[in-house]
Structure formats: C-alpha cells, structure tokens
Design a protein around this motif. Structure first.
Motif, PDB file in Angstrom:
ATOM      1  N   THR B 217     -21.711   8.431 -13.808  1.00 14.34           N
ATOM      2  CA  THR B 217     -22.210   6.561 -14.859  1.00 14.34           C
ATOM      3  C   THR B 217     -22.381   5.781 -13.273  1.00 14.34           C
ATOM      4  O   THR B 217     -22.109   5.229 -12.681  1.00 14.34           O
ATOM      5  N   ARG B 218     -23.915   5.607 -13.090  1.00 12.92           N
ATOM      6  CA  ARG B 218     -24.037   5.008 -12.040  1.00 12.92           C
ATOM      7  C   ARG B 218     -25.895   4.647 -12.548  1.00 12.92           C
ATOM      8  O   ARG B 218     -26.100   5.448 -13.679  1.00 12.92           O
ATOM      9  N   CYS B 221     -28.710   7.135 -14.384  1.00 12.59           N
ATOM     10  CA  CYS B 221     -28.283   8.598 -15.126  1.00 12.59           C
ATOM     11  C   CYS B 221     -28.749   8.945 -16.348  1.00 12.59           C
ATOM     12  O   CYS B 221     -28.216   9.589 -17.135  1.00 12.59           O
ATOM     13  N   ASP B 232     -17.754   1.176 -16.817  1.00 13.31           N
ATOM     14  CA  ASP B 232     -17.712   0.513 -15.310  1.00 13.31           C
ATOM     15  C   ASP B 232     -16.122  -0.657 -15.890  1.00 13.31           C
ATOM     16  O   ASP B 232     -15.071  -0.613 -15.299  1.00 13.31           O
ATOM     17  N   ASN B 424     -21.907   3.734  -2.655  1.00 11.97           N
ATOM     18  CA  ASN B 424     -22.289   3.739  -3.320  1.00 11.97           C
ATOM     19  C   ASN B 424     -24.346   3.358  -2.797  1.00 11.97           C
ATOM     20  O   ASN B 424     -24.704   2.330  -1.907  1.00 11.97           O
ATOM     21  N   PRO B 427     -29.358   2.141  -6.642  1.00 10.84           N
ATOM     22  CA  PRO B 427     -29.757   2.845  -7.789  1.00 10.84           C
ATOM     23  C   PRO B 427     -31.128   3.594  -7.337  1.00 10.84           C
ATOM     24  O   PRO B 427     -31.238   4.464  -8.227  1.00 10.84           O
ATOM     25  N   ALA B 430     -30.436   6.541  -6.137  1.00 11.92           N
ATOM     26  CA  ALA B 430     -29.223   7.234  -6.666  1.00 11.92           C
ATOM     27  C   ALA B 430     -29.130   8.696  -6.885  1.00 11.92           C
ATOM     28  O   ALA B 430     -28.555   9.511  -6.436  1.00 11.92           O
TER      29      ALA B 430
END
Lengths: 311, 705
Positions: B217-218, B221, B232, B424, B427, B430
């Motif tokens: 999950t980011r 996604c 989260d 990290n 976004p 990702a």
C-alpha cells in the motif's frame, strides 16, 4: 523426455488452447535459446506423428488425436502406437522396471514385446513387435483403441491434389508495411524484396507470425506456406523431392517441407520424424525413413512433383 | 412534483437490491453504505440528500419510543414466518454502517471505536454524546440473521456474508466490519494479489497477508486516499478485521482484475521498441485480452465507439491512437458491458523486456530488483528522478529524448537496474521501487486440471527473500532455509509422489496436488479436431486446416481423419494394401496358394537399415502376398522342413484351376517333398493331406505324359 511430458500433458487434457500448449512447452524447455525449441515446431512434429491435431486458425486450438495401432511396412512385424498417450496407457519410468501402463500389462498377457525408441526431437516411439497382423489386432482390441493396417498407405490415398488445397485458400494480399520476402523456386530459398510485385509466393512477418500470399494471374491468395511453395515449384516445373530406393528414404529440402498431411503420411511409415541432414552449407535436407516407393510416388504426385531417384 | 423522502420500505428494498444481487454471487458482499452511495440512490428519485432521507425513514419506522428493539423483534417475526422476501432490517443496518463509513472517511482520526456512537446518534436524531442508543445491543442477532439470509436462504447467490464482530466493543464491530474498505478499494485488491504473486486459493495466514498488504500500500498502488489512510492507520483490532476482509477477498478471488465499478478489468500497457541501438524509440498502447474479453462494443468514457481488433488469443492489436501527452498524464478507460480496459497514468514508468505481443519493452506495474529496465518519465520530475536513480540504480542513468514518437515532455533512461532497497519512494516514483520482501510464487508446470499437476510436471516454486531476511521453506515436513535473493525451486526434480503436497514458506501455505493422470486411454476432447474429405474421384478436403469434427460417424461420401485415425464407410475409404504375411528371418521360405502353380520362393532379406539405426532387431520380415497364401514351407539352414497353415482354416486345394504347367509342377513337387513335414496333430492336417493327394496326382499325370 520433454516431448514425452508434453505429449502426456496434452493427452491428459484432451484439448485446449494454444496458450496452454505454449506455456507448457515454454516451461519444459526453460531458457532454451535454440530456435528449434519453438512451441510451434513441437506442435508441428506431434501432428506429423499423428499424436495431435492443431487448428491453426485465428484462435489456435488443439486436440489430442485418438490412440491407434498401425502396422508398419519393413519393420520386422512392428505396429506403431500413435495418437493420445495418457499415463494410463503408457507410464514411462526412469528404467524398464518402473515403466508401466495398460500397454505393457496387455502386451505381457498377449506375449507381445514393446520396443521403446527414444528420440532427441520427438517423443519416445512405441512399437509392438508382432508375429502376425492378428497379434496387432488383438492388442488394439484389448487396449480398446483403433487399429488400421498400414495407415500411411491409407493416408497417402487421401492426399488432396495441390489445386484442391489451393481452392480452399482465401483471396487476400500480403499486409503492407512489413519486410517482405519472395520464394525463389530456382534456388529454393527466400530472398528479401521491396514488396509483393509480380507473380510468386511472398511472405512477411507480422505481429502474429508469418503471413504467406500467392500472387498469380488470377489474383492473390493467403496460403499455407507449404502449399504455396509447391505451387510455385509447379509453375516453374521444378522438382525438389528425391527418393533413395535402396534406403527407402524420401528426401525433402528443409525450405520446402511437406504440407502437414503429406508429412504425416511420410512420417507414419516409420513413426519417426525425418532426420535432418546438411548436404551443403546453410542447406537442410529432411530424410524420411522407410517410405515405400508407392507412398513416395503418391506424395510426389499429389504435389505435382516428379520424384528424382538418388542412390 | 418530487417527494421529499423515501419510505423505510422503499429504502429497504433499494438497499437490499443494490448491495445483495447476482453480481455478487459466490463473492463476499458488503453493506458498505456511504454518503456517495446514498446520494446516488436518492438522486434518481428526487429524495434530496440520501443520508437525510434514509435517516428520516428509519426514525419514522422506529416510532416515538426511540428504541431499536422494534427492529430486532421484527427480524425475529420475519424469520418465524418463513423469511420470505427482503429482510426488513437492511435499511436500519445500512444507517448503522453509514455512521462507520463517516468515521472511515475522516482523514485525521479514521476509524476509532469510541467515536462511533457520536456519529450514529445524530442520524437517529439522538443527542451526539448520548452513548449507545437503546436497543443497539439487540442488533447483533439481526446481523447474524443477515448472514444467515445470505448464506443459507440464498445459498450465496446474492453474495457471501461478511458481517463480523470482535469481543470489544462487540456491538459496533458489526457495522464497522462493513465499511473498513470501500467497494472501490476492495475492487483493487486483485491488483495487490497479483502484485505479490498470490494465486487464487493460496492458503496464507492473515498476519502474513496483512504484512504484504502494508508493504504494497502506497500512493499509486490503485487504492483511494481513504483506503490508503485506513490501512496506514490500522492497528490492533482494526488491522485484524482488515486482514480478515482481505483474506475473504483472496479466498473468493477468481484471478481477475476489476475496476472501481467492479467490472472485469484488463490492462492497457505501453510498448516501447528501441531502434537504431536506442537512438530511436517508438511507443504504442497495447492491451492484453484476458479470457472472455469481447472484441466488439468498446466505448470511451464519453460513450464514443472505439474499434479494437484481436491479435491472437491473448492480445488486442495495438490501440489505434498515439500515446499523446494528455493520455499519458491522465490515463483512460474503455468499457464494453461488464469489461473494462484501462491505462493508469504515472509520471515514471518502468518497462521490462518482452517477447509478447512483439519483441520490445512492455510497461510494468512495478520494477523488479536487479533486472534491466527502460524508464519513461515526465520532464517535470526529471531532476528528482536523476537523484533517485543515482541513489538506487546502476546503469547509464542518462535521461534523454530519443528520436521516434515519444510524446512531448517525456524522457527516457535506458539500461536502468534498481540495485538497492527503496524504503520511502516518493509517490511519483512508487512504480520504480521494487518490493523486496519474503514471498513465494508458483510458476509453470503441467496443470491437467484445476490445481492438479501431472507427476513430473510440478510447477517451479520461486522464492524471493528480501535483504536481511531468511526464509524457511517446508515441503511435506522437510525444511530448507533460503538466504536473500530470488531462487527457483524446481518441484519437478524432487521426485514428489502423486498426491497432495503442502508447501509452507513466508507464512503462506500452498497446496500442490499431483496426479499420475486420469484412468482413461483417451481424455475428454480427444479426437475433436481433424480433417474432413468429400469423396469424389479423388478426395477433396473440406477445409484448409484442421477444424472441429462433428460428433457421430461421418455421413456417406465423407471421410474423416484425426491424427492417424481414418473414419468412413467401406466404400468411401481408399483401398488399403493387401496385408503381407510375416515370416521369420534367417530361413528360406516357399509359400503356397490353393491353386496349383501358386508358389512363391522368398529368401530372407537383410535387416532394413532404419531398424538398425534404431537398434531394433528384425525377427520377421513382411512379404507381399500376390495370391492368398495358404501354407508356408520353411526350410531350415541345417536342413529339415516344416509346413504351417497360414490361414485358419486353410482353403482346400483348387485342383482344376492350375496356373500353367511348369508352376503347377513346381507347386506339386514342393507339396510332395514336404508331405511328412506338417505338424502332427494340427487341425489343418486333413486339408494338408488333400493338398498332398492333389500334388501326387499332378506328378503322376506329368510322369505319364
């Protein structure tokens, strides 16, 4: 081994999609870079051996062929076991002791010996060594599979003439915008050309594979490659098929391989795929073993070829 | 003039139809009511804001007593009377869920148990901080009845039950279990399953599944912001509930992707082709064609028809539109009924080498560690990308704009290998961050039925172990430890016997069943394809290539061929050869027919070369039969003669049909010489004696002449 596994898999599934066949073969061959390890070649070989039928349409599908026993000419009284080969029928093991299946059980009861001949290019060939045709019939009956005496001879009698095969080819041109090649009947090879101009057999490679189109005085047709090749050879009255009567071998240029049914008729004379020979650099010749002269004649005649005798 | 609000019964029917219907058959069904859904329902009927209308309807139904016990009583009564029609409590339960979904959509707090009643009470026109509404504790039995209605009364045909509770606070878990993830997020879970290489029916423990989900999950996604926030923030019971929800979704997953509306979704990808050593790059949209996806009826979101053509079984032809800047930035979706194809936009896209649909580079949802990639990125993130690649990648790392048709404002980096863990990722990058965590997946193998592999055709188990981790893989109780990296384990080389095998790795239990095959000589479908020929003077094929053969025997005038099996009436089949007879090699043979003069001397031939090449002996040889052979006279190398009947019973001699004087004499001499060579006691002795009599008569006549 991998061909045996593929045949067992296809036989257990019965029928399926091209994707299933291709995925299975890709997994079996791993990271092989050998162009001879292409899935379509494996499928083509299995169809020539009578194990499989493939419908090479827009959506390619396949089905295992019915298992069948057929006597072979000049084979010491052997019958070939072709068609589907489920593990129930034939369960190969790493050694003779662990090899089993209904075939061996029934053969033992009938006192028939089974010969297993490994191959580097196809699945193991299975022969039943018989003392008479009655043995072969009894074996087929006990296995509840079909029996045909010398099916190669029957198949040779069914082979359609070239013009009949061409009559089924749809009208159509070669797609534009792709690199094009023309079949040169004199040199029996493909040569690059700018486009499909003039009469002849042309091909190009599209996203889905090669497309072949035959351009003649009456227009153009999308054709099966092998049929197109023999048609332009006929135009030029060029004969490329040869026969060695001493060795009972039918010799076919690799670039002019036989159409599927003609190849099946030749292959089912022995149950073996043709041996690849290299008479000259960059030239492949396919030697079909144990083809009786009358079958060789029928194959050549159906393709409008004069059989050249060699020794 | 429109009405102000719907009645309770109207809301009840509409909500039941919206959340429990045939589209959910066999799949988990959630009463995941939120303001958007209610507004959508209400707006069609001019009922004003959906939540207000539903709230009014429930309050009206509740009556002046302010207690919810009435709903529990009605549920019991409905059940007692046979539970026919729609359960009477769906609208009330929906209102309870609405309170939970308003919590879930709170970007700050999210779902917290102590805030639930403060959300519910205003909907029931109760003071916000009045605590648990009266009768709310009786709704547990109502939720249980809902589960029973779905599972037993409807056999899962309207969806599978999903309402659950936990020990504390017991009553509010029921509605919260329905709104943990919105439908749009649940529909994207297949993306997660596929991304971490889970297959349908994978047996995985919930904690491991939760860990994989958190890792996946980011931003970018595919989950909504609310969904990402929920996952989260989730801890403790919320995390456990979510893990259960995801597990249920996995258990009922059919292997397909879906879009936010629940349509089966195929992916539109970018295909890049490098030409002139990478100096020129062309870009096209290509779309996979999952099984069952139609060719016709595709439309854009605005409803314009969009032509697609199939390219074989697994792909559509390249889409007839260029990847222009707007499509690349915004993405697009095509739909056809319950199917969708979508391109999901991203500012940095990894490509992996491919051979399908053509040789080139195909965009990937996620990069893979160490593997070579091509990266397409928007110029607006070029500086950040250079910095990102300097930190995490090997390769030339040069961002440039090659010739070709790369859209304006986009750049390409060739030969990028992400070689270090990206903890990290921003976004926008990702998709460039490979997921390194312990995972296993099954690939390949010879699957002869669902979940069943042929013995010897077991799939490969690919084990990915993240940096700093190790992985114990247990197969049927035997454990082996794997160190970080990606390792294929070929199960087919382990000699596994037929049966069920249990593989446990990284918290995932997988079952692999192997079969020695089916107990049949020919499986279903065998012989379905072949060729048909119409018999004229010759044989005319009906089709150019093999096709489906109709069932039953071929009609008159038709011959069918499948493999080596030829079928047709006796008059339609080609005339086969007269079967030769088989004779033992190493001996000399004389073959006799019934007519005097039918005699054939057959020497033993050499072994055919092709048999020698195969290492096969030839104990017999086949001899053509120019006439029906009745007897063989075998002459051994050391002398001695044996006579054997070649047919059972042999035909009697045809004395009056002799063929020429000389052959008849040879025939007679052979028979006479072999007079006593016939096997004693054989059934054919009497007939042989008749042959001897005929032979003697011929010899006598010859001597008389």
């Amino acid at each position: 081994m991998k061909q045996d596994l593929l045949l067992a898999y296809l036989s257990e599934k019965g029928q399926g999609s091209w994707r299933e066949l291709k995925d299975a073969w890709t997994w079996l061959t791993g990271d092989s870079q050998d162009p001879g390890d292409a899935a379509w070649i494996a499928a083509r070989d299995l169809t020539a051996l009578g194990h499989l039928e493939v419908s090479w349409g827009d959506e390619i599908t396949w089905a295992a062929a019915p298992p069948l026993l057929t006597m072979l000419p000049r084979s010491g009284g052997r019958a070939l076991i072709t068609g589907a080969r489920t593990r129930h029928l034939y369960g190969p093991g790493p050694d003779a002791a662990s090899t089993g299946g209904l075939l061996f059980e029934v053969a033992k009861e009938l006192d028939v010996w089974i010969d297993e001949c490994a191959s580097t290019v196809g699945p193991t060939t299975l022969y039943a060594a018989c003392e008479s045709e009655r043995d072969a019939q009894a074996l087929a009956d006990a296995l509840q599979i079909g029996y045909t005496y010398e099916v190669a001879e029957v198949l040779a009698g069914l082979l359609p003439d070239l013009h009949m095969a061409l009559a089924l080819s749809p009208a159509g041109e070669l797609p534009r915008g792709f690199d094009t090649e023309r079949f040169d009947p004199d040199e029996v090879e493909w040569v690059p050309v700018e486009g499909a101009e003039g009469y002849g057999l042309f091909r190009c490679r599209t996203y889905q594979g090669h497309v072949h189109a035959l351009y003649g005085p009456t227009g153009s047709q999308r054709v099966v490659r092998e049929v197109g090749v023999y048609e332009v050879l006929r135009w030029e009255q060029r004969s490329v098929l040869a026969y060695d009567p001493d060795r009972y071998e039918l010799l076919v240029p690799g670039v002019a391989a036989l159409p599927a049914l003609h190849a099946r008729a030749a292959v089912l004379c022995s149950g073996r795929l043709p041996a690849r020979r290299f008479p000259r650099a960059r030239e492949v010749e396919l030697h079909h073993p144990n083809v009786p002269p009358d079958i060789a004649e029928q194959i050549a005649s159906a393709l409008q070829q004069d059989l050249l005798l060699v020794s | 003039m429109g009405r102000m609000s719907g009645s309770y019964d109207e809301w009840n029917e509409l909500l039941a139809a919206a959340y429990y219907n045939e589209d959910h058959a066999g799949r988990p069904a959630y009463l995941s009511v939120d303001d958007d859904d209610l507004n959508a329902i209400a707006s069609c009927r001019d009922w004003g804001p959906g939540a207000d209308s539903l709230s009014e309807a429930v309050i009206d139904k509740r009556g002046r007593h302010r207690s919810l016990y009435r709903f529990a009583r009605e549920a019991r009564e409905w059940r007692r009377c046979g539970a026919s029609g729609t359960p009477p409590y769906v609208a009330l339960l929906a209102l309870c869920v609405l309170a939970g979904s308003r919590m879930a959509s709170d970007p700050e707090a999210g779902i917290v148990g102590h805030a639930y009643y403060a959300r519910l009470n205003p909907l029931l026109r109760l003071p916000t901080h009045a605590g648990q509404p009266q009768g709310f504790d009786a709704l547990g039995t109502v939720w249980e009845d809902l589960n029973r209605w779905l599972a037993e009364d409807n056999q899962g045909l309207l969806g599978l039950p999903t309402a659950r509770t936990r020990p504390h606070p017991r009553h509010i878990w029921w509605p919260i279990s329905q709104c943990l993830l919105r439908a749009a997020d649940r529909h994207r879970l297949p993306d997660f399953f596929r991304s971490v290489r889970l297959e349908p029916r994978t047996d995985i423990v919930e904690p491991q599944l939760w860990e994989l989900l958190c890792n996946w999950t980011r931003p970018g996604c595919g989950l909504t912001q609310q969904g990402i926030g929920t996952i989260d923030r989730a801890t403790g019971d919320i995390a456990a509930q979510l893990a259960s929800l995801v597990k249920r979704e996995l258990d009922s997953w059919d292997g397909q992707l879906r879009d936010a509306q629940g349509r089966r979704r195929g992916e539109v990808l970018l295909l890049a082709e490098k030409l002139a050593g990478g100096r020129r790059v062309t870009l096209r949209f290509v779309a996979r064609r999952p099984q069952g996806f139609p060719v016709d009826g595709w439309r854009t979101v605005s409803g314009e028809p969009f032509g697609l053509e199939a390219a074989g079984t697994d792909w559509f032809r390249p889409l007839p539109m260029a990847p222009g800047p707007r499509l690349m930035r915004e993405g697009f979706t095509l739909t056809s009924g319950k199917f969708a194809l979508s391109y999901e936009a991203s500012l940095a896209i990894p490509f992996r080498a491919t051979f399908e649909p053509v040789s080139g580079w195909l965009s990937a949802r996620q990069s893979t560690a160490v593997e070579e990639h091509l990266v397409l990125a928007h110029a607006s993130v070029a500086d950040e990308l250079r910095a990102f690649l300097r930190r995490h990648a090997q390769g030339h790392l040069e961002l440039r704009r090659p010739a070709g048709d790369i859209p304006e404002g986009w750049l390409i980096a060739l030969s990028v290998r992400i070689s270090s863990a990206v903890l990290n990722a921003p976004p926008e990058f990702a998709r460039l961050a490979p997921r390194l965590n312990t995972a296993t997946r099954l690939e390949g193998g010879l699957q002869i039925a669902n979940g069943q592999y042929l013995v010897g055709g077991e799939p490969d188990l690919w084990i990915t172990v993240g940096a700093g981790e190790s992985c114990d893989v247990t197969i049927d109780g035997r454990t082996e430890r794997f160190r970080p990296g990606v390792v294929p384990l070929r199960l087919s080389e382990l000699g596994l016997p037929a049966g069920r095998h249990v593989i446990v790795a990284g918290g995932i239990t997988r079952n692999v069943t192997t079969s020695p095959g089916f107990p049949v000589v020919a499986a279903m479908g065998t012989g379905r394809l072949g060729h048909e020929f119409a018999r004229h003077r010759g044989y005319r094929p009906r089709t150019e290539i093999a096709g489906a053969l109709p069932p039953g025997p071929p009609p008159s005038g038709t011959v069918r061929l499948s493999g080596a099996k030829v079928e047709g009436g006796p008059d339609d089949l080609p005339i086969g050869p007269l079967p030769p007879i088989l004779l033992r090699t190493g001996l000399s043979w004389l073959l006799l027919g019934a007519r005097p003069g039918e005699i054939l001397e057959v020497p033993s031939p050499d072994r055919p070369e092709w048999l020698s090449d195969l290492g096969l002996e030839a104990q017999f040889f086949d001899c053509p039969a120019p006439f029906p052979i009745e007897w063989s006279v075998q002459q051994g190398q050391l002398g001695g003669t044996k006579v054997r009947a070649m047919r059972e019973p042999p035909s009697p001699p045809l004395r009056d049909q002799a063929i020429g004087a000389a052959p008849a004499l040879a025939w007679a001499r052979t028979v006479a010489d072999a007079e006593g060579a016939h096997e004693e006691g054989a059934a054919s002795t009497e007939t042989w004696n008749e042959y001897v009599d005929v032979a003697r008569a011929i010899l006598f006549e010859y001597e008389m002449e």
